[in-house]
Motif scaffolding. Sequence first.
Motif, PDB file in Angstrom:
ATOM      1  N   UNK A   1      -6.316 -54.501 -13.225  1.00  0.00           N
ATOM      2  CA  UNK A   1      -5.911 -54.477 -11.808  1.00  0.00           C
ATOM      3  C   UNK A   1      -5.762 -55.890 -11.275  1.00  0.00           C
ATOM      4  N   UNK A   2      -6.694 -56.783 -11.682  1.00  0.00           N
ATOM      5  CA  UNK A   2      -6.613 -58.195 -11.246  1.00  0.00           C
ATOM      6  C   UNK A   2      -5.313 -58.829 -11.715  1.00  0.00           C
ATOM      7  N   UNK A   3      -4.971 -58.615 -13.001  1.00  0.00           N
ATOM      8  CA  UNK A   3      -3.746 -59.209 -13.550  1.00  0.00           C
ATOM      9  C   UNK A   3      -2.519 -58.657 -12.844  1.00  0.00           C
ATOM     10  N   UNK A   4      -2.547 -57.353 -12.498  1.00  0.00           N
ATOM     11  CA  UNK A   4      -1.408 -56.736 -11.810  1.00  0.00           C
ATOM     12  C   UNK A   4      -1.263 -57.290 -10.397  1.00  0.00           C
ATOM     13  N   UNK A   5      -2.419 -57.513  -9.767  1.00  0.00           N
ATOM     14  CA  UNK A   5      -2.427 -57.993  -8.374  1.00  0.00           C
ATOM     15  C   UNK A   5      -1.979 -59.441  -8.285  1.00  0.00           C
ATOM     16  N   UNK A   6      -2.486 -60.270  -9.217  1.00  0.00           N
ATOM     17  CA  UNK A   6      -2.215 -61.716  -9.126  1.00  0.00           C
ATOM     18  C   UNK A   6      -0.987 -62.138  -9.938  1.00  0.00           C
ATOM     19  N   UNK A   7      -0.640 -61.402 -10.969  1.00  0.00           N
ATOM     20  CA  UNK A   7       0.486 -61.801 -11.853  1.00  0.00           C
ATOM     21  C   UNK A   7       0.057 -62.810 -12.906  1.00  0.00           C
ATOM     22  N   UNK A   8      -1.216 -63.235 -12.881  1.00  0.00           N
ATOM     23  CA  UNK A   8      -1.723 -64.184 -13.885  1.00  0.00           C
ATOM     24  C   UNK A   8      -2.271 -63.409 -15.080  1.00  0.00           C
ATOM     25  N   UNK A   9      -2.386 -64.116 -16.187  1.00  0.00           N
ATOM     26  CA  UNK A   9      -2.946 -63.496 -17.389  1.00  0.00           C
ATOM     27  C   UNK A   9      -4.386 -63.924 -17.534  1.00  0.00           C
ATOM     28  N   UNK A  10      -5.326 -62.951 -17.659  1.00  0.00           N
ATOM     29  CA  UNK A  10      -6.763 -63.246 -17.738  1.00  0.00           C
ATOM     30  C   UNK A  10      -7.241 -62.851 -19.132  1.00  0.00           C
ATOM     31  N   UNK A  11      -7.827 -63.795 -19.831  1.00  0.00           N
ATOM     32  CA  UNK A  11      -8.305 -63.563 -21.200  1.00  0.00           C
ATOM     33  C   UNK A  11      -9.825 -63.628 -21.207  1.00  0.00           C
ATOM     34  N   UNK A  12     -10.484 -62.461 -21.321  1.00  0.00           N
ATOM     35  CA  UNK A  12     -11.952 -62.376 -21.375  1.00  0.00           C
ATOM     36  C   UNK A  12     -12.341 -62.207 -22.840  1.00  0.00           C
ATOM     37  N   UNK A  13     -13.237 -63.050 -23.385  1.00  0.00           N
ATOM     38  CA  UNK A  13     -13.601 -62.908 -24.801  1.00  0.00           C
ATOM     39  C   UNK A  13     -14.262 -61.554 -25.061  1.00  0.00           C
ATOM     40  N   UNK A  14     -14.002 -60.936 -26.211  1.00  0.00           N
ATOM     41  CA  UNK A  14     -14.603 -59.631 -26.516  1.00  0.00           C
ATOM     42  C   UNK A  14     -16.119 -59.736 -26.683  1.00  0.00           C
TER      43      UNK A  14
ATOM     44  N   UNK B   1     -18.626 -67.790 -23.223  1.00  0.00           N
ATOM     45  CA  UNK B   1     -18.742 -67.493 -21.778  1.00  0.00           C
ATOM     46  C   UNK B   1     -17.461 -67.860 -21.043  1.00  0.00           C
ATOM     47  N   UNK B   2     -16.528 -68.548 -21.700  1.00  0.00           N
ATOM     48  CA  UNK B   2     -15.341 -69.090 -21.033  1.00  0.00           C
ATOM     49  C   UNK B   2     -14.250 -68.023 -20.885  1.00  0.00           C
ATOM     50  N   UNK B   3     -13.765 -67.863 -19.642  1.00  0.00           N
ATOM     51  CA  UNK B   3     -12.660 -66.947 -19.348  1.00  0.00           C
ATOM     52  C   UNK B   3     -11.435 -67.817 -19.052  1.00  0.00           C
ATOM     53  N   UNK B   4     -10.312 -67.540 -19.709  1.00  0.00           N
ATOM     54  CA  UNK B   4      -9.107 -68.361 -19.569  1.00  0.00           C
ATOM     55  C   UNK B   4      -8.085 -67.604 -18.735  1.00  0.00           C
ATOM     56  N   UNK B   5      -7.557 -68.284 -17.663  1.00  0.00           N
ATOM     57  CA  UNK B   5      -6.542 -67.686 -16.786  1.00  0.00           C
ATOM     58  C   UNK B   5      -5.291 -68.544 -16.895  1.00  0.00           C
ATOM     59  N   UNK B   6      -4.113 -67.908 -17.177  1.00  0.00           N
ATOM     60  CA  UNK B   6      -2.849 -68.637 -17.273  1.00  0.00           C
ATOM     61  C   UNK B   6      -1.803 -67.953 -16.405  1.00  0.00           C
ATOM     62  N   UNK B   7      -0.823 -68.785 -15.912  1.00  0.00           N
ATOM     63  CA  UNK B   7       0.266 -68.248 -15.083  1.00  0.00           C
ATOM     64  C   UNK B   7       0.739 -69.285 -14.104  1.00  0.00           C
ATOM     65  N   UNK B   8       1.448 -68.838 -13.077  1.00  0.00           N
ATOM     66  CA  UNK B   8       1.890 -69.748 -12.021  1.00  0.00           C
ATOM     67  C   UNK B   8       0.653 -70.286 -11.301  1.00  0.00           C
TER      68      UNK B   8
END
Length: 1272
Positions: free
Chosen positions: A249-262, A268-275
């Motif tokens: 839902x977050x990715x749909x709302x913001x349009x950014x790509x969120x990569x949470x490690x499995x 602990x690092x979460x990577x967010x990419x996009x505009x």
Amino acid sequence: MSSVAVLTQESFNEHRSGLLTEQGGAAGAGLNAEEEEALPTYKDAFPPLPEKAASPEGTQETSNAWTSKIRPLKSSVITQVFHVPLEERKYKDINQFGEGDQAKVCVDIMHKTGAHLELSLAKDQGLSIMVSGKLDAVMKARKEIVSRLQTQASATVAIPREHHRFVIGKNGEKLQELELKTATKIQIPRPDDPSNQIKISGTKEGLEKAKHEILLISAEQDKRAVERVNIDKVYHPFLTGAFNKVVGEMMQETGARINVPPPSVNKTEIVITGEKEQVALAVTLIKRVYEEKKRSTTTIAVEVKKSQHKYVIGPKGNTLQEILEKTGVSVEIPPSDSSSETVILRGEPDRLGQALTEVYAKANSYTISSVSAPSWLHRFIIGKKGQNLAKITQQMPKVHIEFTEGEDKITLEGPTKDVQMVQSQIEVIVTDLVSRMDYTEISVDTKFHRHLIGKGGVNINRIKELHKVTVRIPPDNEKSNLIRIEGDPQGVQEAKKELLELASRMENERTKDLIIEQRLHRAIIGQKGEKIKEVRDKFPEVIINFPDPAQKSDIVQLRGPRNEVEKCSKFMQKLVAEMVENSFAVSVPIFKQFHRNIIGKGGSNIKKIREETNTRIDLPAENSNSEMIVITGKKANCEAARIRILAIQKELANISEIEVSIPSKLHNSLIGSKGRLVRSIMEECGGVHIHFPTEGSGIDKVTIRGPVEEVEKAKQQLLGLAEEKQTKSHTAELRAKPEYHKFLIGKGGGNIRKVRDSTGARIIFPTAEDKDQELITVIGTEEAVRDAQRELEELIKSLDNVVEDTMIVDPKHHRYFVARRGQVLRDLADEYGGVMVSFPRTGSQSEKVTLKGAQECVEAAKKRMQEIVEDLDAQVTIECVITQKFHRSIMGPKGSRIQQITRDHNVQIKFPDREDPQAAPPAEAPIQENGEANGEVKEPVDPNAPKKCDVIVISGRKERCEAAVEALKALVPVTIEVEVPFELHRYIIGQKGSGIRKMMDEFEVNIQVPAPEQQSDKIAITGLANHLDRAKEGLLERVKELQAEQEDRALRSFKLTITVDPKYHPKIIGRKGAIITTIRTEHEVNIQFPEKNDENQDQITITGYEHKAIAAGEAIKAIVGELEEMISEDITLDSRVHARIIGARGKGIRKIMDEFKVDLRFPQSGAADPNLVTVTGRPELVDEAIDHLLNLEEEYLGDVVENESKMAYMRPPGGSASAMDEHRGPSKGFVVREAPWTTGSEKAPDMTSSEDFPSFGAPVATKTSPWGPKRF
């Protein structure tokens, strides 16, 4: 526009049955209302094609009968045109358009890509290339065209290094697509290269496109941002949500790509990419959720058995996700490698109780149980390929069933209810199997296991199928005697009984060894084992083992039941006896030079002897020193072949053969150990062949074969030796180093001959094949042997006494001794007992040469070296002038003749270099300055002086050189001319020169036939003087033969022409030329019939001997006489029986013609009278044949009438089709309502018109009509 009429099944049936009757007037007139309603409308029968008009509202076109279910098709082949301007063309040679390098490149591109290329040249000399093919092939071809036909430019574009990977794309796909799209080559710096410059090479247009695309990719990446946020791992489940719903839902709302490690990755690092704006918004949302959960959640720890953790986790972690979705609580399970059993629940306090209940429910939802089942029953429970188990697991997929090898239990794991059901099912199966299955174990020695199994498992498979049991025989590596049998109790007992009987029989079986010569093993086995397979099939219970060929053993082992082994043994012995009879071998000594004559041209002689005597004849290899030819086969056949081979040798040379009578009891002693004694006699007497009869034959005759003088000499020696043996023979042995043997024998056997002459004893030295190379045997009377032994021992003793001596040799001669890697010194060492000769170092100018070895050898070597030095001092050089063109002939094949002269006369011969015919003429005289030549003053050249290329230089003693000159001059070929009529030249040359080549090989000369245009009768023969007379005689003999042949040819060319009516020609020729071939063969003539276009169609020409041609003519006239007596009668035979009379492939008619000696002619199809048959032959035979044919007609006609009457009943009722049509009345065709021609002024289409209804392929004039413009 073309129309298609749709005819329904109902209207078609009505039309065919004639129910719709025509009532006159216009189409459809006079029909009642019901009938009119039943007719289809024009639009129903012929729906219009869709109109392609866009509606103003932009709605889709109305679907109709034409557009429904029609899918648009796209062609897979595309065509593109590429232009290459003149200035950018790589190949600009206008004269070579369509050929040269440009065309080759295009052909190569077509082969490589599979696209089709067409080139054309514009007025401005630019190149247009049309490329057709599939899209992928066209794009590849375009890239190749640009790189290979267009001049290349290059450019660079700079973008940030972090953007390079986006230009490359995943697995380089983006880069490949870009290169293909722009037809350029793009080079991106390597990761370790700090440069940010991307290099592009290609055409100007391509460069611009590629630059633009790369900059677009970079600009797009400039807008993007990357953010990394560190969030405690325990809060990640709240951020991702159950089944990743929250993060989605977050990715749909913001349009950014969120990569949470499995969960499995401890990061602990979460990577967010996009505009940039999208990334900032996503970071805010993540932090908000994190802060809220950190503030509102609490934890509780509970203890859950380690074995139950997997049930809490669930398949692929689904159970944890379900708990999180249901309660909002995250369940933290310790890692599998940890021994901790503590499970932590994290969430809002009011939800933890519900989550705890869920965790315990899931942990206790699965149970582990076990079923007792003997381990040997496990595979029966599982079933073939797991079939039995599959039935259970399909019903209860959540239950895991585990079988452990060697344990008498089955473990079940899964939901409690399911486990209980599976357990009860398996227990039922186990109870059933235990009640009806049994097993037993028997002990059988491991050596019998493979025999119990049988070849390819044939024995054991039979037992398994017969008794419905499984038998487990342990593999060889287990070395176990226990064989396990499982299955039905009765089957187990029966299988056990049979296996024990088999084992008992094997224990009682017999093994027998047959002694068969190893040379026969391959013949018994046969090609690909065919023969031995026949024996094994005859005695299937006997195992036949042949030894490995490398063992060189003669023992063949038979094993099996006693009686069968005995029978097989007798059969094999009989087989071997036959083979031995057929493998009798005899060796025939034939002088090596005659082997090729025995083989014959293309192996013709040897092949003929082999076929006629039914033997195998093996000749030694060309590089072998052996002279023995081995003949194998039956004894009588071998003897016949031997006589024929010896006859060939006798014809070719002055070979004498005598028989000497020597008592057979002395033969072994005369042959000596391993044939050494007889071999020494053969070698001493110039290589004669001495043949002793077979041992034990009792024959006294010994055959000696060879040159006359040597045969006599060998005879005397054999008789003398035999006499010695009869009186008193004595043998002694002594030893000497192999290097002393040559010195003891002496040059040409001189030393050993002295010992033999003085003592009368025979001394035999070992041959190269003997193992003991030191053993010397002395044979003779006791006294002679004693004397010879004493002399030899003294010689050997003196040779063992090593001394060192010196001699003076002029330094100018040193080179001669050490040249060619010391060949002269090696020869001295071989000849004089291994004496060592040491020369001073090069450049020391010392004259002293040291010799070391046995005293006798040193003295002999010293003497020989002095002789060599004397020869060198007395050496002269003589020039022998022989025209260069004869040098090759003088040398002989591989220089053999010149080597012989060098050896015979002990001289050195040097031939000059060949004169180069292409060499430039001598340069002009040097320019003179101040009255003097600018260079050396040269003596004037004597015109009579011999050319350098003709001068052969001979070095050696004067008298030897002179003898060598005479020998060389004797080898100079001489030319003579022979008178041979010009018309015979081509016959002398023969087909492809075979005739003249044969004569040249036979007489060892060169025969030169003048060119045909010279019309000369002279044939030149060139060769050695002693060969010319023989060659001349041979040539003249050949001329006589050819002249005789010419005369015979003239006699054979007599021509006789006879006149015969052309209608008789086919009869004279006969079926497939049988009659004329018989006449030709019988009279040895050629018979020529006239061609179709010849004027004289009645003339037959006969060519051959006069008397034979006349006889052949008489034979033809006799046939014609018979034919003229024949008559022809026409009879009427019903054409319906012709096929029966002729028969399959004409067998019936041929039989009648052969039986009655007549000719039958049936009418061809389309004849005026199809029933007319012509019979030709003698009057009485014609009458008989006609009677026979009429009888056949009567017989066959009855069958024909009967068949026709049967066919009448098979016709459909109601009579013929025409009658049906009459009854039904005329059809008025297919009728439609509301047709264009009934509603307006339009005229109905004329169905007979070729314009309105054209036939396929017929040309039609364009004509306007109500149907619209026609398209073809």
